[in-house]
Design an enzyme around this catalytic site. Structure first.
Site, PDB file in Angstrom:
ATOM      1  N   GLU A 198       0.827  -1.202   0.000  1.00 30.28           N
ATOM      2  CA  GLU A 198       0.000   0.000   0.000  1.00 30.28           C
ATOM      3  C   GLU A 198       0.865   1.257   0.000  1.00 30.28           C
ATOM      4  OE1 GLU A 198      -3.761  -1.902   2.434  1.00 30.28           O
ATOM      5  OE2 GLU A 198      -2.435  -0.533   3.495  1.00 30.28           O
TER       6      GLU A 198
ATOM      7  N   GLU B 293      -1.460 -10.217  -6.391  1.00 26.09           N
ATOM      8  CA  GLU B 293      -1.520 -10.936  -7.649  1.00 26.09           C
ATOM      9  C   GLU B 293      -0.690 -10.236  -8.718  1.00 26.09           C
ATOM     10  OE1 GLU B 293      -3.973 -10.015  -5.605  1.00 26.09           O
ATOM     11  OE2 GLU B 293      -5.840 -11.057  -6.092  1.00 26.09           O
TER      12      GLU B 293
END
Length: 134
Positions: free
Chosen positions: A44, A55
């Site tokens: 983040e 992913e």
């Protein structure tokens, strides 16, 4: 590497996630057709839109190392149901995965949903859609 080992890799890499805002660590493990495994965790940023999901981290790592053929992906998070990939990840996956690439979604209670790319994002936008046949 079998499905269960791939899932364990995805669960293990969750510990490296950088999630000070959402507190929602996700791990992914991607096995290439050559047999190599690339892992990824979500990262983040205070400017929320510039973070990256687990992913895509795994896929981008593999691509950056020259791998372009993928066998299967496992994704793990602490959710009630097997964790589904977000829409951005689904689109990236559809760019690089064959329609029959196996995807294993799981949670920490070992609830597993195994599907293929076509089930995850049917009728996806593809590179061939950009070709002008006129």
């Amino acid at each position: 590497m079998n499905k269960d080992q791939l899932i364990e890799e995805a669960i293990g890499i969750r510990n490296r996630a950088y999630v000070p805002y959402s507190k929602f660590p996700v791990g992914a493990a991607l096995r290439t057709k050559s047999g190599k495994v690339y892992t990824g965790c979500n990262i983040e940023n205070a400017a929320y839109p510039v973070g990256c999901c687990a992913e895509r981290v795994a896929i981008f790592k593999a691509i950056s190392e020259g791998e372009t053929e993928f066998e299967e992906l496992a994704v793990a998070a602490d959710t009630q149901r097997p964790v589904p990939p977000c829409g951005s990840c689904r689109q990236v996956m559809s760019e690089f995965f064959d329609r029959d690439t196996k995807i294993h979604l799981t949670n920490l209670q070992n609830n597993i949903k195994s599907i293929v790319m076509e089930e995850l994002l049917p009728f996806s936008f593809q590179p061939s859609d950009l070709i002008d046949d006129k």
